[in-house]
Scaffold this motif. Sequence first.
Motif, PDB file in Angstrom:
ATOM      1  N   TYR A  77      34.972  48.552  46.595  1.00 36.53           N
ATOM      2  CA  TYR A  77      36.984  47.663  45.769  1.00 36.53           C
ATOM      3  C   TYR A  77      35.756  45.329  45.651  1.00 36.53           C
ATOM      4  CZ  TYR A  77      39.418  50.769  46.121  1.00 36.53           C
ATOM      5  OH  TYR A  77      40.296  51.974  46.005  1.00 36.53           O
ATOM      6  N   VAL A 108      34.239  50.453  50.765  1.00 34.31           N
ATOM      7  CA  VAL A 108      35.082  51.264  51.067  1.00 34.31           C
ATOM      8  C   VAL A 108      34.112  52.880  51.552  1.00 34.31           C
ATOM      9  CG1 VAL A 108      37.157  52.331  50.803  1.00 34.31           C
ATOM     10  CG2 VAL A 108      36.794  50.415  49.977  1.00 34.31           C
ATOM     11  N   GLU A 117      41.773  56.959  59.766  1.00 31.76           N
ATOM     12  CA  GLU A 117      41.762  56.160  59.949  1.00 31.76           C
ATOM     13  C   GLU A 117      42.883  54.857  58.795  1.00 31.76           C
ATOM     14  OE1 GLU A 117      43.118  54.836  63.519  1.00 31.76           O
ATOM     15  OE2 GLU A 117      42.005  56.662  63.777  1.00 31.76           O
ATOM     16  N   SER A 118      43.465  54.762  59.320  1.00 31.87           N
ATOM     17  CA  SER A 118      44.402  53.629  57.910  1.00 31.87           C
ATOM     18  C   SER A 118      43.450  52.550  57.304  1.00 31.87           C
ATOM     19  CB  SER A 118      46.190  53.529  58.724  1.00 31.87           C
ATOM     20  OG  SER A 118      46.266  52.701  57.649  1.00 31.87           O
ATOM     21  N   GLY A 119      43.525  52.627  56.211  1.00 29.90           N
ATOM     22  CA  GLY A 119      42.749  52.007  55.548  1.00 29.90           C
ATOM     23  C   GLY A 119      40.887  52.264  55.352  1.00 29.90           C
ATOM     24  N   GLY A 120      41.303  53.707  55.537  1.00 34.04           N
ATOM     25  CA  GLY A 120      39.382  54.295  56.460  1.00 34.04           C
ATOM     26  C   GLY A 120      38.790  54.913  54.893  1.00 34.04           C
ATOM     27  N   GLY A 121      39.951  54.082  53.530  1.00 33.42           N
ATOM     28  CA  GLY A 121      39.089  55.289  52.538  1.00 33.42           C
ATOM     29  C   GLY A 121      39.089  56.158  51.753  1.00 33.42           C
ATOM     30  N   LYS A 122      40.621  56.917  52.551  1.00 31.66           N
ATOM     31  CA  LYS A 122      40.903  58.851  52.415  1.00 31.66           C
ATOM     32  C   LYS A 122      41.155  58.446  50.810  1.00 31.66           C
ATOM     33  CE  LYS A 122      43.689  58.859  56.028  1.00 31.66           C
ATOM     34  NZ  LYS A 122      43.544  57.333  56.678  1.00 31.66           N
ATOM     35  N   SER A 123      42.550  57.594  50.589  1.00 31.19           N
ATOM     36  CA  SER A 123      43.525  58.072  49.546  1.00 31.19           C
ATOM     37  C   SER A 123      42.424  57.403  48.360  1.00 31.19           C
ATOM     38  CB  SER A 123      44.272  56.738  49.332  1.00 31.19           C
ATOM     39  OG  SER A 123      45.489  56.714  50.070  1.00 31.19           O
ATOM     40  N   THR A 124      41.196  56.572  48.474  1.00 26.99           N
ATOM     41  CA  THR A 124      40.339  56.472  47.217  1.00 26.99           C
ATOM     42  C   THR A 124      39.572  57.795  47.130  1.00 26.99           C
ATOM     43  OG1 THR A 124      40.200  54.292  49.012  1.00 26.99           O
ATOM     44  CG2 THR A 124      38.566  54.846  47.381  1.00 26.99           C
ATOM     45  N   GLU A 140      48.645  62.748  52.637  1.00 31.36           N
ATOM     46  CA  GLU A 140      49.855  62.160  53.778  1.00 31.36           C
ATOM     47  C   GLU A 140      51.089  62.923  52.938  1.00 31.36           C
ATOM     48  OE1 GLU A 140      49.885  60.479  56.310  1.00 31.36           O
ATOM     49  OE2 GLU A 140      48.003  59.005  55.728  1.00 31.36           O
ATOM     50  N   HIS A 186      46.441  60.843  58.631  1.00 30.98           N
ATOM     51  CA  HIS A 186      45.796  60.166  60.003  1.00 30.98           C
ATOM     52  C   HIS A 186      46.366  60.862  61.158  1.00 30.98           C
ATOM     53  CE1 HIS A 186      48.979  57.314  58.625  1.00 30.98           C
ATOM     54  NE2 HIS A 186      49.521  58.254  59.518  1.00 30.98           N
TER      55      HIS A 186
HETATM   56  N1  LIG Z   1      42.830  48.142  44.250  1.00 32.67           N
HETATM   57  C1  LIG Z   1      42.373  47.958  45.471  1.00 32.67           C
HETATM   58  N2  LIG Z   1      41.369  46.702  45.426  1.00 32.67           N
HETATM   59  C2  LIG Z   1      41.390  46.507  46.333  1.00 32.67           C
HETATM   60  N3  LIG Z   1      41.007  46.457  47.841  1.00 32.67           N
HETATM   61  C3  LIG Z   1      41.692  48.461  47.474  1.00 32.67           C
HETATM   62  C4  LIG Z   1      41.703  48.479  46.730  1.00 32.67           C
HETATM   63  N4  LIG Z   1      42.923  49.405  47.264  1.00 32.67           N
HETATM   64  C5  LIG Z   1      42.278  49.987  48.409  1.00 32.67           C
HETATM   65  N5  LIG Z   1      41.965  48.869  48.832  1.00 32.67           N
HETATM   66  C6  LIG Z   1      41.326  48.587  49.449  1.00 32.67           C
HETATM   67  O1  LIG Z   1      40.536  49.888  50.194  1.00 32.67           O
HETATM   68  C7  LIG Z   1      40.650  50.102  51.038  1.00 32.67           C
HETATM   69  C8  LIG Z   1      40.975  51.614  51.418  1.00 32.67           C
HETATM   70  O2  LIG Z   1      42.130  52.055  51.010  1.00 32.67           O
HETATM   71  P1  LIG Z   1      42.453  53.180  51.072  1.00 32.67           P
HETATM   72  O3  LIG Z   1      43.613  53.267  50.762  1.00 32.67           O
HETATM   73  O4  LIG Z   1      41.468  54.567  50.352  1.00 32.67           O
HETATM   74  O5  LIG Z   1      42.541  54.318  52.495  1.00 32.67           O
HETATM   75  P2  LIG Z   1      43.886  55.104  52.956  1.00 32.67           P
HETATM   76  O6  LIG Z   1      42.678  55.732  54.532  1.00 32.67           O
HETATM   77  O7  LIG Z   1      44.098  55.947  52.200  1.00 32.67           O
HETATM   78  O8  LIG Z   1      44.694  54.306  54.164  1.00 32.67           O
HETATM   79  P3  LIG Z   1      46.233  54.860  54.302  1.00 32.67           P
HETATM   80  O9  LIG Z   1      45.798  55.870  55.447  1.00 32.67           O
HETATM   81  O10 LIG Z   1      46.732  53.345  55.030  1.00 32.67           O
HETATM   82  O11 LIG Z   1      46.922  54.947  52.784  1.00 32.67           O
HETATM   83  C9  LIG Z   1      41.594  49.497  52.574  1.00 32.67           C
HETATM   84  O12 LIG Z   1      41.631  48.702  53.782  1.00 32.67           O
HETATM   85  C10 LIG Z   1      42.317  48.677  51.582  1.00 32.67           C
HETATM   86  O13 LIG Z   1      42.771  47.738  51.977  1.00 32.67           O
END
Ligand SMILES: Nc1ncnc2c1ncn2[C@@H]1O[C@H](COP(=O)(O)OP(=O)(O)OP(=O)(O)O)[C@@H](O)[C@H]1O
Length: 666
Positions: A13, A22, A41-48, A169, A201
């Motif tokens: 990002y 990410v 972990e939370s913020g690990g990039g799973k949703s991405t 999730e 997670h």
């Molecule tokens: N649109 C965006 N712009 C900038 N950074 C982003 C954006 N979307 C996500 N991020 C960052 O990318 C990283 C991964 O986010 P993501 O949502 O993929 O994590 P996650 O593993 O799904 O987290 P969670 O379990 O909390 O949902 C995080 O640090 C988040 O802050």
Amino acid sequence: MSYLELKDIHKAYYLGKEAFPVLNGINLTFERGEFVAILGESGGGKSTLMNIIGGLDRQFQGQVLLQGTALDHHQEKQMDQYRRETVGYIYQSYNLINHLSVLDNVLISLDMTKLNRSEREQRAKQLLTQVGLADQIKKYPNQLSGGQKQRVAIARALASDPQIIIADEPTGALDSENTTEVLKILDQIAAEGRLVICVTHSQDVANAGTRIVRLADGKITDDERVKPAYPVDENRQQIAARKLPWYVPLNTAFKHLRYTWTWNLIIIIGTAIGLFAVMLFNGLGNGLKGYINQEINDMVNPRVVTVSRYQKSSQSQRGGSQEGNQQAAAMGASVTTTNQPTFSTAQLSKLKKVAHVQTVQPILSASNATITVGNKDYTASSLTTWTASNRKSIIKAGHVAGKNEIVVDKSSVAKKWSSKNWKQLVGKKVTVAFQTTNKSGKSVTVKRQLTVAGITDSTTGSGVNAVTYATMKDMRSAKNLSTQPTSVAVKVDSREHNDAVTKQINKLKIDGKRVYRATSIASMLDTVNTYVNLATTILAAIAGISLLVSALMIIVTMFMSVSARKKEIGILRALGESRRDIRRLFTSESLIIGVISALLATGIAYGIGAALNKVLYQIASYNMIEIQVSNIISTFIIALVIALLAAILPAWRAARLNPIDALAAD
Ligand SMILES: Nc1ncnc2c1ncn2[C@@H]1O[C@H](COP(=O)(O)OP(=O)(O)OP(=O)(O)O)[C@@H](O)[C@H]1O
């Protein structure tokens, strides 16, 4: 060859120019029949990662291969199709569409399949029964518990029969009982031979899968098989997908309007008021034209062209304005004969030969005649000869004058004689006298006793006192006066030829000189109609300004609707709807507002028009508001154009929203 393969996926990002990596090189393969838990972990990039697999995210490096073929994330239509046909989404926050019922939430996905209407409904009900919600289908999402909402979301994800289910999730917001229930359903989905990828997670949730993939620091750190994948029935027929038909966004828009009807009703009323005003003014214009035409047609035959001798203006100055005299003649009133040139027999027969002329009737008139009844004198501003241009309907008592008879004006003669018993003047003997000049310029008084045959009431103002041409001729020849007509009433075979005949007569020349001046009541009526049209169009245009306000109101409503429904837009895009479908959704909504406003405006215009007509009828004996089908059609066209213009920008904005951002909206 794996069913789904991720090859060296990198994603960062950007905040300004600064990159935040990410995903740092993800390589994974998936097969159908697997229930893969991606643990991290939370913020690990799973949703991405899920957004990339699901075809929502287009900004990354690397490849996603489906059955060996790389997806082109830059081909928007291909990705729409991929989401529509292959992927089903389940989210932590359910992402149901609030203004749609449980059944409709599932049907929205089924609308993109080739099943027929009853099959779609049957499948939706069957899926909802499978997730234990058979008795909840009519409810709206806000009437459900969290667990129930998630089960609706699962039914929706399965509706179009996708091979991949992405669950982000899915149990994050559920209690342990519902979590167990949802995980059981996900496991069943995998057992049907689909690929379930579930992001979590929670180790407990991950343990429910057939395989656990660990994600840390943007990399796969572990890939553990918990139990064997389920077998896949290769012969199973998948439900065929199709693009969303045009009427589905229309239907959804209608449902949304119904759900938020109070606010929309205000907009509709506002728009309808503007449309109604335009319609009413147009109706008034029609009524006025009809009224004026009727009034004039009642008095004067529009098929008659009145012709007098053409005089250059310097010659005509003595007798007053020739144009004025012509107009008065055309209205059926008389003009003075003093020194007016007359028509010769040859000139009359030339008129008869003009195409479309039916009859040519001579006219002889006198101004300021005196009508004496008993010993009382009454002044008639004119005495003329009765022609086809006079309508019989102006005779209010008695009949048209015959030989040695006269019809007299009601207000200036009959009513002055007796305001109550004016009709009794019919049959009475009167003496009619007028003064004129003979050929040598000497003043001569013409006098004759006549019987009153009838009483006329003409609203032209001048009143009609008339005798037959034969009577007038007798009266004049008795005093050695010329009996040649000073004007002529030319009757044309139809109203349509009136203009052509008038022009033709004006062009006629004898010995190279213009002889005739023709004036037609029809062309005067056309002029009156033009002015009435102009006036009512101006009034309607002023009323139309309020339509600008209506258009602005619709624009604001649409923008608010887009802002409030960002999440819905994201959900619909994730389900596989294209940008065009989203544009259609908002355009449809605006068009529905336009159509309902036009319907309401028509209703109000008819209601108020009828009430006004009741009042105005008492005054003018005519229905002054005449709303025609063409007025209704143009009102609908105006409403649709306004609605369409008002929808352009908001619909465009909605269609351009990034689905991921839209899904992230509150
Ligand atoms: N649109 C965006 N712009 C900038 N950074 C982003 C954006 N979307 C996500 N991020 C960052 O990318 C990283 C991964 O986010 P993501 O949502 O993929 O994590 P996650 O593993 O799904 O987290 P969670 O379990 O909390 O949902 C995080 O640090 C988040 O802050």
